[in-house]
Design an enzyme around this catalytic site. Structure first.
Site, PDB file in Angstrom:
ATOM      1  N   SER A 142       0.861  -1.189   0.000  1.00  5.05           N
ATOM      2  CA  SER A 142       0.000   0.000   0.000  1.00  5.05           C
ATOM      3  C   SER A 142       0.895   1.236   0.000  1.00  5.05           C
ATOM      4  CB  SER A 142      -0.862  -0.001   1.272  1.00  5.05           C
ATOM      5  OG  SER A 142      -1.536   1.230   1.423  1.00  5.05           O
ATOM      6  N   TYR A 156      -1.912  -0.546  10.580  1.00  6.35           N
ATOM      7  CA  TYR A 156      -2.039  -0.987   9.179  1.00  6.35           C
ATOM      8  C   TYR A 156      -0.739  -0.691   8.431  1.00  6.35           C
ATOM      9  CZ  TYR A 156      -3.910  -1.264   4.392  1.00  6.35           C
ATOM     10  OH  TYR A 156      -4.131  -1.572   3.068  1.00  6.35           O
TER      11      TYR A 156
END
Ligand code: NDP
Length: 246
Positions: A142, A156
């Site tokens: 990501s 995350y």
């Protein structure tokens, strides 16, 4: 193996979002697909669509937080198609919340899915790739694996930074025969944004995802990496919406 030959591609998290888009984008190419997720009815339906498009695919139910199930998924791919050429470690989970909210169950689940799930995939496919003398890991990280959004995205991000480190380590250790690609998407339309239970974070995500691009954008990047000649290893691709700042 020649790039034009029928490659066997295992995709985790194929039941929605980016994994589903990758599966459909690869469907009409000369690939044999192995779709992995927990929601078997979704991947079974996707197999039907792929077959209608003229493609080849099987569905394998597996939870990537369970090493035995990931191992069985790779074994199912070998049983069906005798080899595995590409493993796309895409399954993921995002729960955004400030550290101070101490949502430790969600931290565990993110670590188990986003990091250990990828590691279990690597553990299962690595010996297969070594035996074959070729293989390709495509790990979906990501932009949150490049920078940290705080408060909210810290844990995350920690899992995605870890996937980045793992991918670079894999490249160095296995790079002579095994290719490693790290794909880092920005905001993409999928179910991911709905995994958060913190109300303020959910409201933030609702705004943030207004700029999201279709998941097919990531599927095209994945195909680009797969289609390169075997002596070309595309190590990293970042794909953001044009208007995204983060
Ligand atoms: P979705 O929530 O739409 O898809 C997540 C997929 O992962 C689903 O197919 C889900 O299937 C699967 N999954 C989740 N947990 C498990 C598990 N324990 N075992 C097996 N499969 C699991 O999100 P995206 O498509 O967006 O996410 C795909 C990847 O892209 C993730 O790694 C995510 O972190 C990453 N990413 C996404 C971005 C975005 O903006 N959408 C941005 C950057 C990265 P099932 O529930 O059926 O098991």
């Amino acid at each position: 193996m020649n790039n034009s030959a029928n490659r066997v591609i295992v995709i985790t998290g194929a039941s929605s979002g980016i994994g589903e888009a990758i599966s459909l984008h690869l469907a009409d190419k000369a690939f044999s697909l192995v779709l992995v997720a927990r929601r078997l009815e979704k991947i079974n339906a996707l197999v039907d669509r792929i077959v209608q498009l003229g493609g080849r695919a099987i569905a394998v139910k597996a939870d990537v937080t369970r090493q035995d199930e990931v191992q069985q998924a790779i074994e199912a791919a070998l049983a069906a198609y005798q080899r595995v050429d590409v493993l796309i470690n895409n399954a993921g989970y995002m729960a955004i919340a400030p550290i101070s909210a101490r949502k430790t169950d969600e931290w565990d689940r993110m670590i188990d899915t986003n990091l250990k799930g990828v590691l279990y995939g690597v553990a299962a496919a690595f010996p297969v790739f070594q035996r074959q003398g070729s293989g390709h890991f495509i790990n979906v990280a990501s932009v949150a694996g490049i920078k940290v959004l705080a408060p909210g995205g810290v844990v995350y991000s920690a899992t995605k930074f870890a996937v980045r480190a793992l991918s670079e380590g894999l490249r160095q250790e296995a790079g002579r025969t095994i290719r490693t690609t790290l794909i880092s998407p920005g905001a993409v339309e999928s179910e991911l944004q709905f995994g958060s239970t913190d109300k303020e974070s959910l409201a933030f995500l609702q705004e943030f995802y207004k700029q999201a691009i279709p998941a097919d954008a990531i599927a095209r990047a994945v195909l680009f990496a797969i289609e390169q000649p075997n002596d070309v290893d595309v190590n990293e691709i970042i794909v953001r919406p044009t208007q995204e700042d983060f």
